[in-house]
Write a protein that holds these residues in place. Sequence first.
Motif, PDB file in Angstrom:
ATOM      1  N   ILE A  44      21.740   5.361  55.639  1.00  0.00           N
ATOM      2  CA  ILE A  44      22.727   5.978  56.543  1.00  0.00           C
ATOM      3  C   ILE A  44      22.188   6.550  57.613  1.00  0.00           C
TER       4      ILE A  44
ATOM      5  N   LYS B  47      29.785  10.061  53.737  1.00  0.00           N
ATOM      6  CA  LYS B  47      28.428  10.263  53.895  1.00  0.00           C
ATOM      7  C   LYS B  47      27.985  11.527  53.493  1.00  0.00           C
TER       8      LYS B  47
ATOM      9  N   PHE C 175      20.556   3.642  50.687  1.00  0.00           N
ATOM     10  CA  PHE C 175      21.964   3.856  51.448  1.00  0.00           C
ATOM     11  C   PHE C 175      21.693   3.399  53.031  1.00  0.00           C
TER      12      PHE C 175
ATOM     13  N   GLN D  53      16.938   0.521  54.780  1.00  0.00           N
ATOM     14  CA  GLN D  53      18.177  -0.266  54.727  1.00  0.00           C
ATOM     15  C   GLN D  53      17.774  -1.639  54.622  1.00  0.00           C
TER      16      GLN D  53
ATOM     17  N   SER E 132      25.881  15.884  60.130  1.00  0.00           N
ATOM     18  CA  SER E 132      24.851  14.993  59.049  1.00  0.00           C
ATOM     19  C   SER E 132      23.777  15.759  58.688  1.00  0.00           C
TER      20      SER E 132
END
Length: 258
Positions: free
Chosen positions: A190, A37, A188, A181, A117
């Motif tokens: 994510i 990620k 991605f 998504q 993240s």
Amino acid sequence: MAHFDLKEFLDQKVAEYNRPGFIESDPIAIPHRFTLKQDVEIMGLFASILAWGQRKTIINKCTELIARMQGEPYAFVLHHSDQDLAGLLGFKHRTFNDTDLLYFISFLRHHYAQHDSLEMAFIWGQEEQAEVSVEQALNYFKSYFFSLLDYPERTRKHISSPVQKSSCKRLNMFLRWMVRQDEQGVDFGIWSKIRPANLVCPCDVHVERVGKKLGLITTPTVNWNMAMELTRQLRLLDAQDPVKYDFALFGLGVEGRL
């Protein structure tokens, strides 16, 4: 052209371009080389920030950058030595140079030392809200990005924000990659805190030209107001996923026929 016809036409174009075959010749190919990620986030950010000029050149420059980061961007960001940083010297794409690159690495190390993240770099202060405002997120990101004491003044031009009336094309593109998504496997998806419904459409020259031809844009100059106007129009076509039409508008622009 009536809205119904326009929607049908653009939906067909989305289906044509929002598929894996699109990836190879687009800067999104760069983060697609990774599965971790954080690698996807880091190279997604670089690929979007460096997205100036010919797509082939952008992809080549990002490939060079990956090699200079020893093939592992996240590991490089966290664990680099001064000697490793010396390997970044001489990197250049358009007006982005090694001074800018070194600061980006410094910021990323600072951020990932505290967060898992890069999403947190955008949504700070909005984590508990049901709806994250992309305008607020982009403004926050710029102030946070330049919160380290030693940032070079020259690097400020590489991170835009709605406050300065920029359309924020590159960062909106990055957010699309991270947030959208679907089953097609191009974006991605994510990140979960920002909803696809709240994304803002990236406005590049192709999107602007096609958007004006289709009557989706009346704002004369490319700025934040234009990005918002276009996005409002696209929400009338799909309220939950307006920025999927970026594929259609960009694709039509690259084709050069309308």
